[in-house]
Design an enzyme around this catalytic site. Structure first.
Site, PDB file in Angstrom:
ATOM      1  N   ASN A 114     -63.199  -8.164   2.223  1.00 58.49           N
ATOM      2  CA  ASN A 114     -63.474  -7.769   3.601  1.00 58.49           C
ATOM      3  C   ASN A 114     -62.323  -6.896   4.079  1.00 58.49           C
ATOM      4  O   ASN A 114     -61.161  -7.252   3.898  1.00 58.49           O
ATOM      5  CB  ASN A 114     -63.602  -9.009   4.496  1.00 58.49           C
ATOM      6  CG  ASN A 114     -64.831  -9.846   4.153  1.00 58.49           C
ATOM      7  OD1 ASN A 114     -65.878  -9.291   3.820  1.00 58.49           O
ATOM      8  ND2 ASN A 114     -64.705 -11.155   4.220  1.00 58.49           N
ATOM      9  N   HIS A 127     -57.104  -9.968  -0.151  1.00 60.96           N
ATOM     10  CA  HIS A 127     -57.616 -11.055  -0.992  1.00 60.96           C
ATOM     11  C   HIS A 127     -59.050 -10.752  -1.376  1.00 60.96           C
ATOM     12  O   HIS A 127     -59.784 -10.087  -0.650  1.00 60.96           O
ATOM     13  CB  HIS A 127     -57.537 -12.397  -0.260  1.00 60.96           C
ATOM     14  CG  HIS A 127     -58.175 -12.379   1.099  1.00 60.96           C
ATOM     15  ND1 HIS A 127     -57.553 -11.837   2.201  1.00 60.96           N
ATOM     16  CD2 HIS A 127     -59.382 -12.808   1.530  1.00 60.96           C
ATOM     17  CE1 HIS A 127     -58.343 -11.944   3.255  1.00 60.96           C
ATOM     18  NE2 HIS A 127     -59.473 -12.520   2.867  1.00 60.96           N
ATOM     19  N   HIS A 129     -62.643 -12.562  -2.464  1.00 62.97           N
ATOM     20  CA  HIS A 129     -63.395 -13.805  -2.457  1.00 62.97           C
ATOM     21  C   HIS A 129     -64.195 -13.882  -3.756  1.00 62.97           C
ATOM     22  O   HIS A 129     -65.028 -13.010  -4.021  1.00 62.97           O
ATOM     23  CB  HIS A 129     -64.395 -13.837  -1.297  1.00 62.97           C
ATOM     24  CG  HIS A 129     -63.767 -13.777   0.071  1.00 62.97           C
ATOM     25  ND1 HIS A 129     -63.645 -14.879   0.884  1.00 62.97           N
ATOM     26  CD2 HIS A 129     -63.238 -12.739   0.764  1.00 62.97           C
ATOM     27  CE1 HIS A 129     -63.071 -14.517   2.038  1.00 62.97           C
ATOM     28  NE2 HIS A 129     -62.822 -13.224   1.987  1.00 62.97           N
TER      29      HIS A 129
END
Ligand code: 5GP
Ligand code: ZN
Length: 141
Positions: A114, A127, A129
Protein backbone atom coordinates in the site's frame (compact mmCIF):
# COMPACT_ATOMS: atom_id res chain seq x y z
CA UNK A 1 23.25 6.20 6.04
CA UNK A 2 24.61 3.82 8.68
CA UNK A 3 23.62 0.60 10.38
CA UNK A 4 22.58 0.93 14.03
CA UNK A 5 23.77 -2.18 15.84
CA UNK A 6 21.95 -3.55 18.85
CA UNK A 7 23.13 -6.30 21.20
CA UNK A 8 21.94 -9.83 20.41
CA UNK A 9 19.45 -10.74 23.14
CA UNK A 10 16.24 -12.76 23.30
CA UNK A 11 16.74 -13.89 19.72
CA UNK A 12 16.66 -10.36 18.36
CA UNK A 13 18.87 -9.99 15.30
CA UNK A 14 21.62 -7.44 16.06
CA UNK A 15 20.98 -5.42 12.92
CA UNK A 16 18.45 -2.88 14.15
CA UNK A 17 17.16 -0.36 11.65
CA UNK A 18 19.12 1.59 9.10
CA UNK A 19 19.21 5.36 9.55
CA UNK A 20 17.12 7.53 7.29
CA UNK A 21 17.15 11.28 6.77
CA UNK A 22 13.38 11.69 7.10
CA UNK A 23 11.57 12.98 10.18
CA UNK A 24 7.99 13.28 11.50
CA UNK A 25 5.48 10.54 10.68
CA UNK A 26 7.72 9.38 7.83
CA UNK A 27 10.92 9.24 9.87
CA UNK A 28 12.33 6.35 11.90
CA UNK A 29 11.94 8.13 15.24
CA UNK A 30 8.88 6.51 16.85
CA UNK A 31 8.45 4.25 13.80
CA UNK A 32 6.44 1.18 14.85
CA UNK A 33 8.18 -1.20 12.47
CA UNK A 34 11.67 0.09 13.37
CA UNK A 35 10.59 -0.70 16.95
CA UNK A 36 9.63 -4.28 16.05
CA UNK A 37 12.81 -4.75 13.99
CA UNK A 38 15.03 -3.56 16.85
CA UNK A 39 13.12 -5.63 19.42
CA UNK A 40 11.88 -2.63 21.40
CA UNK A 41 8.30 -3.43 20.35
CA UNK A 42 6.98 -6.99 20.60
CA UNK A 43 6.37 -8.74 17.30
CA UNK A 44 5.71 -12.33 16.23
CA UNK A 45 8.80 -12.63 14.05
CA UNK A 46 8.86 -15.51 11.57
CA UNK A 47 12.05 -14.61 9.70
CA UNK A 48 15.00 -12.25 10.11
CA UNK A 49 18.26 -11.80 8.27
CA UNK A 50 20.70 -8.99 7.53
CA UNK A 51 18.32 -6.95 5.39
CA UNK A 52 14.76 -8.18 5.96
CA UNK A 53 12.47 -8.98 8.91
CA UNK A 54 9.08 -10.74 8.59
CA UNK A 55 6.45 -10.81 11.34
CA UNK A 56 2.76 -11.62 11.72
CA UNK A 57 0.30 -8.80 11.16
CA UNK A 58 -1.42 -7.99 14.47
CA UNK A 59 -4.78 -7.61 12.68
CA UNK A 60 -4.73 -10.36 10.03
CA UNK A 61 -6.91 -9.99 6.91
CA UNK A 62 -6.41 -13.63 5.88
CA UNK A 63 -5.48 -16.90 7.64
CA UNK A 64 -1.87 -16.08 6.76
CA UNK A 65 -0.97 -12.38 6.94
CA UNK A 66 2.72 -11.67 7.36
CA UNK A 67 4.50 -8.35 6.88
CA UNK A 68 7.80 -8.51 5.00
CA UNK A 69 9.82 -5.46 6.00
CA UNK A 70 13.24 -4.18 4.95
CA UNK A 71 15.43 -3.24 7.93
CA UNK A 72 16.23 -0.01 6.15
CA UNK A 73 13.71 2.65 7.09
CA UNK A 74 12.14 3.61 3.76
CA UNK A 75 8.87 5.50 4.33
CA UNK A 76 7.02 4.50 1.15
CA UNK A 77 7.53 2.91 -2.24
CA UNK A 78 8.13 6.42 -3.57
CA UNK A 79 11.12 6.86 -1.27
CA UNK A 80 13.24 4.07 -2.76
CA UNK A 81 16.70 5.31 -3.65
CA UNK A 82 19.28 4.13 -6.15
CA UNK A 83 21.00 1.22 -4.44
CA UNK A 84 17.83 -0.12 -2.82
CA UNK A 85 17.33 -2.69 -5.59
CA UNK A 86 19.09 -5.37 -3.53
CA UNK A 87 16.77 -4.78 -0.58
CA UNK A 88 13.69 -5.27 -2.76
CA UNK A 89 15.20 -8.39 -4.28
CA UNK A 90 15.75 -9.68 -0.73
CA UNK A 91 12.12 -8.88 0.19
CA UNK A 92 10.86 -10.99 -2.70
CA UNK A 93 13.24 -13.84 -1.84
CA UNK A 94 12.07 -13.79 1.79
CA UNK A 95 8.41 -13.63 0.71
CA UNK A 96 8.87 -16.78 -1.36
CA UNK A 97 10.77 -18.53 1.44
CA UNK A 98 8.19 -17.59 4.09
CA UNK A 99 5.32 -18.64 1.78
CA UNK A 100 6.97 -22.08 1.58
CA UNK A 101 7.62 -22.10 5.33
CA UNK A 102 3.99 -21.40 6.29
CA UNK A 103 2.53 -23.71 3.65
CA UNK A 104 0.85 -21.33 1.17
CA UNK A 105 3.34 -21.58 -1.71
CA UNK A 106 1.40 -24.32 -3.51
CA UNK A 107 -2.12 -23.00 -2.82
CA UNK A 108 -1.17 -19.43 -3.81
CA UNK A 109 -0.71 -16.10 -2.15
CA UNK A 110 -0.56 -12.37 -2.76
CA UNK A 111 2.21 -9.84 -2.05
CA UNK A 112 0.80 -6.31 -1.65
CA UNK A 113 2.25 -2.86 -1.04
CA UNK A 114 0.00 0.00 0.00
CA UNK A 115 1.40 3.40 -0.96
CA UNK A 116 -0.21 6.60 0.25
CA UNK A 117 -3.69 7.64 1.35
CA UNK A 118 -5.88 6.07 -1.35
CA UNK A 119 -4.22 2.71 -0.82
CA UNK A 120 -4.73 3.02 2.94
CA UNK A 121 -1.08 3.03 4.02
CA UNK A 122 -1.01 3.52 7.79
CA UNK A 123 2.57 2.65 8.73
CA UNK A 124 5.24 4.71 6.99
CA UNK A 125 7.96 2.10 6.85
CA UNK A 126 7.85 0.23 3.54
CA UNK A 127 6.32 -3.23 3.97
CA UNK A 128 4.87 -5.96 1.83
CA UNK A 129 1.76 -7.83 2.95
CA UNK A 130 2.04 -11.57 2.35
CA UNK A 131 -1.56 -12.84 2.29
CA UNK A 132 -2.84 -16.36 1.79
CA UNK A 133 -4.60 -19.37 3.25
CA UNK A 134 -7.92 -18.58 1.56
CA UNK A 135 -9.19 -17.62 -1.91
CA UNK A 136 -8.41 -13.91 -2.27
CA UNK A 137 -10.86 -11.65 -4.07
CA UNK A 138 -9.91 -9.70 -7.18
CA UNK A 139 -9.89 -6.81 -7.74
CA UNK A 140 -9.08 -5.77 -4.17
CA UNK A 141 -11.55 -3.36 -2.57
P1 5GP B 1 -0.59 -0.57 5.85
O1 5GP B 1 -2.01 -0.21 6.17
O2 5GP B 1 0.36 0.56 6.21
O3 5GP B 1 -0.37 -1.08 4.46
O4 5GP B 1 -0.24 -1.79 6.78
C1 5GP B 1 0.06 -1.67 8.13
C2 5GP B 1 -0.22 -3.00 8.77
O5 5GP B 1 0.39 -3.02 10.04
C3 5GP B 1 -1.71 -3.26 8.98
O6 5GP B 1 -2.11 -4.45 8.30
C4 5GP B 1 -1.83 -3.42 10.50
O7 5GP B 1 -2.74 -4.42 10.89
C5 5GP B 1 -0.42 -3.74 10.92
N1 5GP B 1 -0.07 -3.33 12.26
C6 5GP B 1 -0.43 -2.16 12.88
N2 5GP B 1 0.09 -2.11 14.13
C7 5GP B 1 0.79 -3.27 14.30
C8 5GP B 1 1.55 -3.79 15.38
O8 5GP B 1 1.70 -3.19 16.44
N3 5GP B 1 2.12 -5.01 15.20
C9 5GP B 1 1.99 -5.71 14.03
N4 5GP B 1 2.59 -6.90 13.96
N5 5GP B 1 1.27 -5.24 12.98
C10 5GP B 1 0.69 -4.03 13.11
ZN1 ZN C 1 10.88 2.46 10.33
Amino acid sequence: MRIVLTVWSNGVWPGGCWKSGQSGVRGMENCLFCGIISGKVKGAIVHQDETVVAFKDVNPKAPVHILIVPRKHIATLLDLEPGDEGVIEDVFRVAADVAEQVGIAKSGFRLVVNCGADAGQTVFHLHYHLLGGRRLGWPPG
